[in-house]
Design an enzyme around this catalytic site. Structure first.
Site, short mmCIF file in Angstrom:
data_model
loop_
_atom_site.label_atom_id
_atom_site.label_comp_id
_atom_site.label_asym_id
_atom_site.label_seq_id
_atom_site.Cartn_x
_atom_site.Cartn_y
_atom_site.Cartn_z
CD GLU A 117 -3.28 0.62 1.91
OE1 GLU A 117 -3.56 -0.59 2.04
OE2 GLU A 117 -3.93 1.54 2.42
CD GLU B 11 -2.77 0.88 -4.32
OE1 GLU B 11 -2.72 0.23 -3.26
OE2 GLU B 11 -3.81 0.99 -4.97
CB CYS C 62 -7.52 -3.21 6.40
SG CYS C 62 -5.96 -2.59 5.87
CB SER D 8 -5.57 0.71 -1.37
OG SER D 8 -4.66 -0.35 -1.45
CE LYS E 131 -10.61 -8.44 8.00
NZ LYS E 131 -9.96 -7.85 6.83
CD GLU F 133 -11.35 -9.35 3.55
OE1 GLU F 133 -11.64 -8.33 4.21
OE2 GLU F 133 -10.21 -9.81 3.50
CD GLU G 47 -14.72 -9.68 -5.81
OE1 GLU G 47 -15.78 -10.22 -6.13
OE2 GLU G 47 -14.54 -9.14 -4.70
CB CYS H 276 -9.77 -4.35 14.51
SG CYS H 276 -9.46 -3.88 12.81
#
Lengths: 170, 693, 589
Positions: free
Chosen positions: C290, C293, C310, C330, C369, C372, C377, C516
């Site tokens: 990142e 990036e 994230c 990102s 999550k 996720e 993907e 978190c």
């Protein structure tokens, strides 16, 4: 019971589609101030009085126009007794399930109607032709089982009569 | 006309108005015949002259919009009318009795008979059992009211009354007094309508214009009882605090049920700070109590009184915006209000710079959407804000934190409709009516087991016994058992307390409450347990669901009451019913103590009062599975009296569940287990052989 | 949030009595706040800190001398001279009846319920000695909603406290749910009764964290995980998120904020996991990719600001509400997915294990999550990066099921090579941590030397929006902002839509307020002090790490040298980057 009330009641029950619901209701919305959340109830009332009910798509369009979450609009629409979220059919069928009709076999008629109409009690047929309601007592117990469609009353209805009766209504 | 002449003209009219006011006190409704009234009237005229003298030192307002020329006045009061005028009561009660057909028939028949008549729809005079009511004012004669004129009677009226000027005595309800200044001819042998039995002991104050004036006419509102005079004087005085002081002096208390002193309520709102200077006043026209229609009558029949009251209220508090929240189920009321607002706006009584006083005020109508709970103040505010009508916690009260967070004052229709009248009549004089801390009059919708149901307006302090008498007593030779007062939030008053006066505190003492005015009379055929169950069912359906005591608690109360009105099917249910009754009181008191709003914490009242005064009925239901009033079908059995039965078989033929056995010409028998209690056998039996017990 | 316009601005000291004890307070406090400060217990159900109190459950009512009826203590402000009684017989009766009413409309299957032993309603029923059913009658009959892979909704256990609605509205501004219908029929649901799966719910799980009963819970996958462990043909790997080790100890009697990483590794090993890795390694990878990036976008004048990705709750929120901002996101995967991708490629290859046999589990403080892990993907070479996600709560239950007392366990080390970690990666668990870690590496990427002061205090703390200006070179000063809680995310996104007037370069967004450590999968409770301690623990750990910079993680360096070749390489893109797409359900459309 006063003279007009029975007729009035039937007028209210046989709603029917007022106008066909368009894809967008912007002409109704434009009468109200954009972004003003306090206009929600008048907006819902206006949509319903034009088109007979409030659809899911309307809800999103209203949400966008008034800048409100759609969940809030649904919460408001389901709170007040006035709002219908499903269209009434062109003809309203009221099957009496009062005590007398019930034991004279009105219960047997429910699956017959449901099969013919292809919808469940309380719902409207997909083509918008009928809304099928179960009601408490129509006050015509001597003729049980009784079915009322719009302003017509049918007594002593047996399962074999159902198809014939429904055919009369476009 | 030259300015000077116009001035002379207006002074003449105002003097004339002074005199007509005197006789107006004997117009339909005034019953207080003592001299105080007459003195009050003359004092008023004096005050008026004094006011006009001081006008120049206060606000210079322009009364042109509310001043009638002599011609306009005469036309509004139908003095010396040239053609016959037919007044038809077309409030909702009238319409339900067939007034529309009457109206249509008059129109069509008048054409046929080639008669030139004027038909004016008016509102509701309150005697619903006599609707449709048709008043006829023959040219140059007194106005006479006919009762129960359905469309079939129209032709006869046209032929006899209109064409031959014959008054049909059997149909007469009464006459209105002629205007003294007019040369209208009186009917000496026809009694005054105010002397009619139903109206004799009433005191029409709020309802004085209802059924008399055309609700859509601005001129009639001004002509009858000085409409907008109070507003003009208030604006002229330019002293908002004085208005509040006057209302405090009058002792007026909220008529919506709460009974909070109105003047004090206005004071709180006036004193409150607004974050941006905006304040609101709201008229609560969401009359939801089942069986109550007082507000509907006022809104349909005399809407301008509500408008004037709201403008005065707004001025006193310092609010420039008013909202009338009217339930959608009153379409005629909304129509009349909309018309009244539109006319007032056109004439400069709403909008900017009212009557040149510098005061701006606007009224908007918001329609309810079918939720009884929106009659509660804070729920009403939430509804106007476009949200679910769920009440807020109080404090903060709407007077400090109301609509959109601004100070807001909410009052009921009946309260607002009498503001102008109180100011006209004189607050101190108004305060002389009534007893203890309950002043003025109260409108009740008298219904139930009563001979003559309708709207009655009575002075505070009158007893329930006297109101029942006004209604003609209990029909069918039955006896008074109880009066339910206050709707689903109220309580029952039993026969031994029938002399309880109508007074906020006294009613609370006996466990009931004034409420908004619903008064249901019950006789021995009414089951008190069923009554409690009925009101609880209503509350349960209307509960908003926010707080646990109301949402869950009233459902459980309803279930307990429903169980009582039905026969237990097995031992488990017997025990269950007993256990439920033991918990009933504790549950009811917890709900009363903790529910968030008025709907919830008054929901247990019907149960608690009926339990208190009719404990024996509850015990009969519980221990004996018997309903003493024979009203709870779930506890009744149908039985055939073998001695009366001739064996015709009609009952057996019609029984939906084949529950009747018997051979021809032999006594028949009902099998209880199969009986579904539809009652068809009883209604069909020509020999009265079927008994319900 | 105003319930009253008075006394919030300049509070005055007042003297009140609670249960005849004299207490000094201020008039901008409610009775409940004062009582809690003095350890006087008043039960609550609908009350939630930092959210508008509605006083709707009525169980917190107390008696005030002179008042005719009891008042709700959660929304009544104290006045000078007030005499309050919290436990009179009248109040006790009220509380008992209210709990009985709730129990009467509740599923009585406590023994089968996931909240057995940690349910607020169950606790109240216990305290108020509810014995027997007095008010049994009709009960709610609504269908379960199990359509989502992360969240399960059981409306029959709902007590309509509306905490979930308040959190979704006021804290997260997602507005996916609201209370609908009226009275006894009221039900909390989405527009037109849509299932969670179809609605605009972002699965952040904040509603689950505040639910007092079993009406809202995560989809428990511990059974599937155990089956995998029991299967001799499956190699079960597990990774642990950074915030877990400073949280999980609380449930086992270990002081709040103590790091129990070592004990956790032992526990997992004893439960049968074949390899235990530290997600912090993945975090370090994320930092490198990142930061690279960010520097590239700045140097090449590409789309700015860059927004971190994230937080899967935030990603779903963005896909629903701000799909036009996708170019700003990102393309880096989250640490969990990066780690999973590396495990099934690099590690499996190294250990000569067929990657198809690897069952990769992640322990996360996060409900989203789970969503996720199911994204199509996040699959490489036909294998999902993550096979199962266990929340902290699920892990706690598993550890207890195994009879392991975490307090007593010895420490073990993570497995190499994906067990090496740095302080930078560790602070990912708190809001501002991702930003701080990435900036440390970005600075180094540009200047080839490290920041003097590694601690960027402007982005530390629990405020919703934290801004910082970091000078990378004399010509390049980065405007950075770290936002946590989706309401704050919405504010920042609206700013970007309006043309980015504050000229942000780099934005970190976490869906959960505070990051978190306060995630939707963490143990329930909204105690601010606890959350502060967890955050502090992470920063303390960072201080004591020998390596505090992601680019100095030797294992990461070796990974690049031997496998990924270089930052932003083709292999790196294949395994460590992803894309997003707009979703149709929005709060308004």
């Amino acid at each position: 019971m006063s003279i007009l009330s029975f007729e009035n009641r039937n007028k209210k029950l046989s709603g029917g589609l007022k106008k066909l619901m368009p894809a967008k209701i912007s002409d109704v919305l434009s009468r109200f101030k954009q972004g003003d959340a306090s206009e929600l109830i008048p907006v819902l009332q206006a949509v319903q009085s034009e088109y007979g009910y409030i659809s899911e798509d309307n809800t999103y369009e209203i949400a966008e126009y008034l800048n409100l979450p759609s969940s809030k609009i649904y919460g408001v629409a389901t709170f007040y007794a006035q709002f219908r979220l499903e269209p009434l059919g062109r003809h309203v069928i009221n099957l009496c399930t009062g005590t007398a009709c019930h034991v004279k076999g009105s219960e047997k008629l429910i699956p017959v109607f449901e099969q013919e109409l292809k919808c469940k009690a309380g719902e409207t047929t997909k083509d918008g032709r009928f809304t099928f309601n179960l009601v408490a007592c129509l006050g015509a117990c001597a003729l049980s089982p009784v079915v009322n469609i719009d302003s017509d009353f049918y007594g002593n209805v047996s399962p074999s009569d159902v198809k014939k009766i429904l055919r009369k209504y476009k | 006309m030259k300015l000077k002449e116009m001035k002379v003209m207006t002074e003449k009219i105002s003097r004339k108005k002074g005199t007509t006011k005197k006789t107006r006190s004997t117009n339909i409704n005034e019953i207080d015949k003592n001299t105080n009234n007459k003195n009050a009237n003359s004092k008023n005229t004096n005050n008026k002259i004094a006011n006009s003298k001081n006008a120049n030192s206060k606000n210079t307002i322009n009364k042109k919009a509310i001043t009638l020329t002599q011609d306009q006045y005469r036309k509004a009061k139908h003095i010396q009318n040239s053609k016959p005028i037919i007044f038809i009561g077309m409030g909702t009660c009238g319409l339900a009795s067939g007034a529309q057909a009457t109206f249509d028939t008059f129109r069509s028949e008048a054409l046929k008979y080639k008669l030139d008549i004027e038909i004016i729809p008016v509102g509701c005079v309150g005697s619903c059992f006599l609707e449709p009511i048709v008043d006829i004012k023959l040219p140059g004669k007194a106005r006479v009211a006919y009762k129960q004129i359905t469309s079939d009677k129209v032709v006869e009226i046209i032929q006899r009354t209109l064409q031959k000027e014959e008054i049909i005595r059997e149909w007469v309800l009464g006459k209105y007094p002629v205007e003294p200044s007019s040369s209208d001819e009186d009917f000496s042998d026809i009694p005054l309508i105010s002397d009619f039995e139903f109206f004799k002991n009433q005191k029409k104050f709020v309802l004085s214009r209802c059924g008399v004036v055309n609700p859509r006419s601005f001129e009639e509102y001004i002509a009858y009882e000085d409409g907008f005079k109070a507003l003009a004087e208030v604006l002229e005085e330019a002293n908002p605090q004085k208005v509040i002081d006057d209302i405090k002096t009058s002792g007026l208390r909220g008529r919506g049920g709460g009974g909070f002193p109105t003047g004090q309520k206005w004071q709180f709102c006036r004193d409150a700070q607004s974050p941006d200077g905006q304040k609101y006043v709201i008229c609560n026209a969401d009359e939801g109590d089942p069986g109550a229609f007082m507000d509907r009558a006022v809104l349909e029949s005399d809407p301008f009184s509500v408008i004037e009251g709201m403008i005065i209220m707004g001025y006193a508090i310092g609010a420039s915006k008013g909202i009338i929240y009217c339930r959608a189920e009153y379409p005629i009321a909304i129509k009349q209000l909309t018309n009244a607002i539109s006319i007032c706006s056109e004439r400069g009584l709403l909008g900017k710079n009212i009557l040149n006083s510098g005061f701006n005020f606007e009224i908007e109508i918001k329609k309810g959407a079918g939720a009884f709970v929106c009659g509660e103040e804070t729920a009403l505010i939430e509804s106007i804000e476009g949200k679910r009508g769920m009440p807020r916690i109080k404090p903060p009260y709407p007077a400090t934190y109301g609509l959109y967070g601004n100070p807001t004052n909410i009052n009921n229709v009946e309260t607002i409709a009498q503001i102008a009248k109180i100011l006209n009549y004189g607050p101190a004089k108004f305060a002389e009516w009534g007893i203890n801390k309950s002043r003025g009059t109260k409108v009740f919708s008298l219904t139930g087991k009563i001979k003559h149901a309708g709207l009655v307006e009575v002075p505070m302090g009158i007893t329930i016994r006297e109101i029942v008498k006004i209604g003609g007593g209990i029909p069918n030779g039955k006896k008074f058992k109880a009066a339910q007062i206050g709707g689903p939030s109220g309580g029952c008053i039993p026969a031994h307390l029938i002399n309880t006066p109508i007074d906020y505190e006294e009613l609370k003492e006996v466990g009931a409450m004034m409420g908004s005015g619903g008064l249901v009379i019950m006789d021995e055929s009414t089951c008190m347990v069923d009554t409690a169950r009925f009101f609880m069912k209503f509350i349960q359906e209307e509960s908003c669901g926010k707080c646990i005591p109301c949402r869950e608690g009233t459902r459980r109360l309803l279930e307990i009451l429903t169980k009582l009105t039905q026969k237990p099917k097995n031992d488990y249910e017997v025990v269950d019913r007993m256990k439920s009754m033991i918990s009933l009181k504790e549950l009811a008191y917890v709900i009363k103590d903790t529910a968030l709003c008025g709907l919830g914490n008054s929901a247990p009242n019907p149960v608690l009062t009926t339990l208190n005064y009719f404990r024996d009925e509850y015990e009969a239901h519980l221990y004996e599975n018997r309903c003493p009033a024979k009203a709870c079908i779930g506890l009744l059995s149908f039985r055939i009296d073998a001695e009366k039965c001739v064996g015709c078989g009609l009952c057996k033929l019609n029984c939906p569940n084949d529950a009747i056995l018997g051979e021809k010409k032999q006594a028949h028998y009902i099998v209880e287990e199969k009986c579904v209690k539809c009652g068809l056998c009883k209604s069909n039996c020509k020999f009265n052989a079927v008994i319900l017990e | 949030m105003a319930t009253t316009t008075t006394n919030l601005i300049s509070p005055k000291p007042v003297k009140i009595w609670i249960n005849d004890i004299l207490i000094e307070a201020e008039d901008n406090q409610t009775i409940l706040q004062v009582a809690r400060n003095y350890g006087i217990h008043i039960p609550t159900l609908c009350y939630l800190e930092d959210v508008t109190p509605t006083g709707s459950c009525r169980i917190c009512v107390v008696e005030i001398e002179g008042a005719p009826k009891p008042v709700p203590s959660c929304c009544t402000f104290v006045k000078d001279g007030m005499k309050i009684y919290t436990n009179t017989p009248r109040i006790q009766t009220i509380r008992k009846v209210i709990v009985e009413l709730l129990v009467a409309n509740h599923d009585m299957d406590c023994l089968y319920c996931e909240r057995n032993g940690n349910c607020e309603l169950q606790d109240l029923a216990g305290i108020y000695n509810i014995r027997g059913h007095r008010f049994l009658g009709s009960k709610r009959q609504n269908p379960l909603d199990q359509t989502s892979m992360a969240l399960v909704r059981d409306p029959n256990k709902c007590i309509l406290c509306l905490r979930c609605v308040k959190v979704c509205d006021e804290v997260q501004s997602v507005h996916a749910i609201d209370v609908t219908k009226r009275g006894f029929e009221s039900i909390v649901t989405s527009t037109f009764g849509k299932t969670i799966h179809e609605s605009s719910c972002v699965l952040c799980g904040q509603c689950v964290r505040v639910c007092p009963t079993g009406a809202l819970k995560e989809r428990d996958v511990s059974t599937e995980v155990m089956e995998a462990i029991d299967d001799p043909n499956t190699v079960v790997t597990v990774q642990i998120a950074p915030s877990i080790s400073v949280t999980i100890g609380e449930e086992f009697g270990i002081p709040v904020g103590t790091d129990v990483s070592g004990k956790l590794v032992t526990a997992l090993k004893r439960m049968g996991f074949n390899a235990v890795f530290d997600t912090v390694f993945g975090a370090d990878l994320t930092v490198l990719e990142e930061a690279n990036e960010l520097v590239k976008r700045i140097k090449n004048g590409e789309t700015l600001p860059l927004i971190s990705t994230c937080s899967p709750g935030w990603i779903k929120f963005m896909e629903h509400e701000f799909p036009d901002l996708i170019p700003h996101m990102s393309t880096c995967k989250s640490p969990m997915s990066m780690q999973g991708a590396i495990i099934k490629s690099f590690w499996a290859e190294k250990k000569q294990i067929n990657p198809k046999r690897v069952y990769q589990v992640a322990i996360m403080p996060c409900m989203a999550k789970k969503f996720e892990a199911e994204r199509s993907e996040l699959v490489n070479d036909g294998l999902p990066n993550t096979d199962a996600v266990l929340t902290t709560r699920e892990l706690i239950r598993m550890i207890k099921k195994f009879g392991l007392d975490l307090k007593m366990l010895p420490d073990s080390k993570y497995d190499d090579p994906l067990g090496e970690s740095t302080g930078a990666g560790k602070i990912f668990g708190t809001s501002g941590g991702v930003m701080e870690a990435a900036l440390r590496t970005a600075y180094w990427l540009v200047n080839k030397k490290n920041l003097e002061n590694l601690e960027i205090s402007q982005v530390r703390g629990l405020e919703g929006i934290k801004k910082a200006k970091i000078q990378i070179t004399p010509e390049m000063t980065l405007n950075c902002v770290a936002a946590s809680g989706l309401k704050n995310a919405r504010i920042i996104c609206d700013e970007i839509r309006a043309g980015n007037p504050n000229n942000y370069h780099f934005i970190e967004i976490m869906a959960c307020p505070g990051g978190c450590i306060n995630g939707g999968g963490q143990p329930r409770g909204m105690d601010l002090e606890v959350i502060k301690k967890r955050a502090q623990a992470l920063y303390d750990l960072d201080k004591h790490y020998s390596v505090r910079l992601s680019h100095e993680n030797t294992a990461v360096q070796r990974l690049y040298a031997n496998f990924l070749k270089e930052l932003g390489s083709h292999e790196a893109h294949h395994l460590l980057h992803t894309h997003y797409y707009p979703r149709s359900e929005r709060r308004t459309k």
